[in-house]
Design a protein around this motif. Structure first.
Motif, PDB file in Angstrom:
ATOM      1  N   ASP A   1      74.982  13.663 -35.205  1.00  0.00           N
ATOM      2  CA  ASP A   1      75.286  12.247 -34.956  1.00  0.00           C
ATOM      3  C   ASP A   1      75.099  11.411 -36.219  1.00  0.00           C
ATOM      4  OD1 ASP A   1      75.782  12.955 -32.374  1.00  0.00           O
ATOM      5  OD2 ASP A   1      73.898  12.183 -31.559  1.00  0.00           O
TER       6      ASP A   1
ATOM      7  N   GLN B   1      72.672  22.802 -24.672  1.00  0.00           N
ATOM      8  CA  GLN B   1      72.803  21.932 -23.508  1.00  0.00           C
ATOM      9  C   GLN B   1      73.769  22.486 -22.462  1.00  0.00           C
ATOM     10  OE1 GLN B   1      73.622  17.866 -24.440  1.00  0.00           O
ATOM     11  NE2 GLN B   1      73.735  17.203 -22.311  1.00  0.00           N
ATOM     12  N   TYR B   2      74.885  23.027 -22.933  1.00  0.00           N
ATOM     13  CA  TYR B   2      75.916  23.466 -21.991  1.00  0.00           C
ATOM     14  C   TYR B   2      75.911  24.974 -21.746  1.00  0.00           C
ATOM     15  CZ  TYR B   2      77.684  18.766 -22.724  1.00  0.00           C
ATOM     16  OH  TYR B   2      77.802  17.398 -22.809  1.00  0.00           O
TER      17      TYR B   2
ATOM     18  N   HIS C   1      73.078  21.769 -30.311  1.00  0.00           N
ATOM     19  CA  HIS C   1      73.120  20.871 -29.161  1.00  0.00           C
ATOM     20  C   HIS C   1      74.144  21.335 -28.130  1.00  0.00           C
ATOM     21  CE1 HIS C   1      73.110  17.241 -26.761  1.00  0.00           C
ATOM     22  NE2 HIS C   1      74.402  17.073 -26.986  1.00  0.00           N
TER      23      HIS C   1
ATOM     24  N   GLN D   1      70.283  17.321 -32.222  1.00  0.00           N
ATOM     25  CA  GLN D   1      71.470  16.490 -32.047  1.00  0.00           C
ATOM     26  C   GLN D   1      71.592  15.385 -33.098  1.00  0.00           C
ATOM     27  OE1 GLN D   1      71.764  14.619 -28.218  1.00  0.00           O
ATOM     28  NE2 GLN D   1      73.822  13.812 -28.599  1.00  0.00           N
ATOM     29  N   PRO D   2      70.479  14.720 -33.521  1.00  0.00           N
ATOM     30  CA  PRO D   2      70.615  13.654 -34.525  1.00  0.00           C
ATOM     31  C   PRO D   2      71.226  14.099 -35.850  1.00  0.00           C
ATOM     32  CG  PRO D   2      68.479  13.506 -33.436  1.00  0.00           C
ATOM     33  CD  PRO D   2      69.109  14.780 -32.985  1.00  0.00           C
TER      34      PRO D   2
ATOM     35  N   ARG E   1      83.296  19.174 -22.884  1.00  0.00           N
ATOM     36  CA  ARG E   1      82.766  19.311 -24.256  1.00  0.00           C
ATOM     37  C   ARG E   1      83.312  20.558 -24.940  1.00  0.00           C
ATOM     38  NH1 ARG E   1      81.776  19.760 -28.640  1.00  0.00           N
ATOM     39  NH2 ARG E   1      79.973  19.141 -29.886  1.00  0.00           N
TER      40      ARG E   1
ATOM     41  N   GLU F   1      66.012  24.874 -25.466  1.00  0.00           N
ATOM     42  CA  GLU F   1      65.186  23.676 -25.314  1.00  0.00           C
ATOM     43  C   GLU F   1      65.172  22.815 -26.570  1.00  0.00           C
ATOM     44  OE1 GLU F   1      62.741  27.008 -26.948  1.00  0.00           O
ATOM     45  OE2 GLU F   1      64.115  26.769 -25.249  1.00  0.00           O
ATOM     46  N   SER F   2      65.637  23.372 -27.701  1.00  0.00           N
ATOM     47  CA  SER F   2      65.663  22.616 -28.954  1.00  0.00           C
ATOM     48  C   SER F   2      66.951  21.818 -29.125  1.00  0.00           C
ATOM     49  CB  SER F   2      65.509  23.567 -30.145  1.00  0.00           C
ATOM     50  OG  SER F   2      66.629  24.445 -30.243  1.00  0.00           O
ATOM     51  N   ALA F   3      67.845  21.833 -28.129  1.00  0.00           N
ATOM     52  CA  ALA F   3      69.164  21.204 -28.264  1.00  0.00           C
ATOM     53  C   ALA F   3      69.063  19.733 -28.610  1.00  0.00           C
ATOM     54  CB  ALA F   3      69.961  21.386 -26.970  1.00  0.00           C
ATOM     55  N   THR F   4      68.236  19.008 -27.892  1.00  0.00           N
ATOM     56  CA  THR F   4      68.122  17.563 -28.119  1.00  0.00           C
ATOM     57  C   THR F   4      67.532  17.249 -29.479  1.00  0.00           C
ATOM     58  OG1 THR F   4      67.799  17.265 -25.735  1.00  0.00           O
ATOM     59  CG2 THR F   4      67.240  15.419 -27.149  1.00  0.00           C
ATOM     60  N   ALA F   5      66.609  18.079 -29.941  1.00  0.00           N
ATOM     61  CA  ALA F   5      65.930  17.815 -31.215  1.00  0.00           C
ATOM     62  C   ALA F   5      66.889  17.869 -32.394  1.00  0.00           C
ATOM     63  CB  ALA F   5      64.793  18.816 -31.406  1.00  0.00           C
TER      64      ALA F   5
END
Length: 458
Positions: free
Chosen positions: A50, A222-223, A218, A46-47, A389, A40-44
């Motif tokens: 990036d 995510q995957y 991420h 990602q920055p 990916r 659940e922390s994948a999105t957090a």
């Protein structure tokens, strides 16, 4: 008194403090663990990845401009620069064609999609449109026109490498035409700007472990790792073909220059691991340019061949495209005769050249190929959404090594390679560029040494 040996914890701490490779490797493992335990922390996170890639991209265009301009001006021969470009394109086309054919043969032999019996009508074709953001690959005419800048500022602002290369060639040619007496301050200023850019790269590279950690959290979060089971045969085949292709590249490099690809991999292991972790070859372009120059390749060859390869020499992507296209055909039960498979190669030879910088370009290329064949439903490309990916690591690593081999090969072909220095660097006799980018900051120190001709007698 005998010198005391540092304890194991101190040695580990010193390695982690001084080695970019060790830092990135630890971040890679830690990212996989965190992504698996806390998906659940994948999105957090990602920055982190990036943001690092954005910082590196910000310096790529000015760096390429400076290296190419200085390389042309110092070489003093615009015709030689043109020969380098032509030889690079010949090498790129040959390497890409071999990659496509190798992937095609492997997919026919292994049949990764055979027996899946997928009904294309049940696939969500709109998912491909979301992945590609409704874009399209440029036509050949559009691709050529897009390589010509219509604004100096726009070329740098858009990070359009081919446009920056064109501008750099024009500026370098102008400096040669005017001579150092008419514009004595321009070339030193560009050289100094180049040093500033390399210093900035050194600062940004300190964030590389954080970038790899964020990118891996991420990816795994995510995957998940379950996709490895679902597409196991396809993934193994793509990576095996990429490994076989790299072996062929290694043989070609040894035959052309006498250099070892394995030693080069060891020399650039930190950069390769960083590219693998962030799934971006652009994130390591500045460092790889530094290392290629330090390893005996002349500035103009590095400045022209490496950035151009990012658009024209996508060997890893070529392998994925050919295998992926046959995988889709096999999965939906479409038999492709040899004539149609030749069409696949010809179409991909064209579409793969316009892929760089286009969102979801692999899906666009395969959709265009499916449409041209007329027997594969374009929506069937959605089969690869779950695995695309995972393939990034293979594509990025193969693309990067393919372009580095091209730099060595074209440099040797043009007489722009100091082979003796290259062997000493790859053998570890000359210290590589430090992780902070301090080693070899001077362009003069990294430029291959060229022996002056002995004065004639009398």
């Amino acid at each position: 008194m005998p010198q005391s040996v540092p304890s194991l914890p101190r040695r580990v701490a010193r390695i982690l403090r001084t080695s970019l490779f060790a830092q990135v490797a630890c971040a890679l493992v830690l990212g996989i663990v965190v992504g698996k335990l806390w998906p659940e922390s994948a999105t957090a996170f990602q920055p982190l990845g990036d943001g690092f890639v954005r910082l590196i991209k910000a310096v790529i265009s000015p760096l390429v401009f400076c290296v190419v301009v200085v390389g042309i001006a110092k070489a003093g021969d615009l015709k030689a620069f043109g020969r380098i470009g032509l030889k690079a394109l010949i090498w790129f086309e040959a390497a890409s064609t071999v990659a496509l054919l190798l992937g095609l043969v492997a997919a026919n032999v292994a049949g990764p999609g055979t027996g899946m019996h997928v009904d294309p009508a049940k696939l969500d074709a709109s998912a491909v449109d979301r992945q590609t953001q409704g874009g399209a690959l440029p036509s050949t005419t559009a691709f050529i026109l897009n390589a010509l800048p219509d604004s100096v500022v726009g070329a740098f602002a858009d990070n359009a490498l081919l446009q920056v290369l064109v501008l750099a060639c024009l500026v370098g040619a102008a400096l040669l035409h005017l001579g150092h007496t008419k514009v004595p301050s321009v070339l030193p200023a560009i050289e100094q700007a180049q040093e500033v850019v390399f210093a900035v790269v050194g600062f940004v590279m300190r964030l590389a472990p954080l970038a790899v950690f964020g990118a891996m959290v991420h990816l795994v979060g995510q995957y998940g790792l379950g996709v490895m089971k679902t597409y196991g045969k396809l993934i193994v085949l793509c990576y095996a073909v990429a490994a076989a292709f790299l072996v062929l590249l290694g043989v070609a490099l040894w035959l052309v220059s006498g250099l070892s690809l394995w030693k080069f991999v060891r020399y650039t292991r930190a950069e390769l691991l960083l590219a693998l972790g962030t799934a971006s070859s652009e994130s390591v372009m500045p460092r790889v340019m530094q290392k290629l120059r330090q390893a005996g390749c002349r500035d103009d060859a590095v400045g022209l061949v490496l950035p151009t390869g990012y658009s024209f020499n996508l060997d890893g992507a070529s392998i994925y495209l050919s295998i992926g296209t046959l995988f889709i055909a096999q999965a939906v039960g479409v038999e492709l005769d040899p004539g149609r498979q030749i069409t696949v190669v010809l179409v991909l030879m064209l579409t793969s050249k316009g892929m760089a910088g286009v969102p979801g370009s692999a899906f666009l290329a395969m959709s265009a190929t499916a449409t041209s064949l007329g027997v594969i439903p374009a929506g069937a490309v959605a089969l690869l959404l779950g695995v695309d990916r995972i393939m990034d690591s293979m594509r990025v690593t193969t693309n990067l090594l393919g372009n580095c081999v091209a730099v060595f090969a074209v440099s040797r072909w043009e007489g722009a390679l100091d082979t003796a220095r290259a062997k000493r660097v790859l053998d570890g006799e000359i210290a590589p560029v430090s992780d902070e980018g301090r080693e070899g900051q001077s362009a003069e120190r990294m430029r291959p040494t060229v022996k002056e001709p002995a004065p004639e007698a009398g």
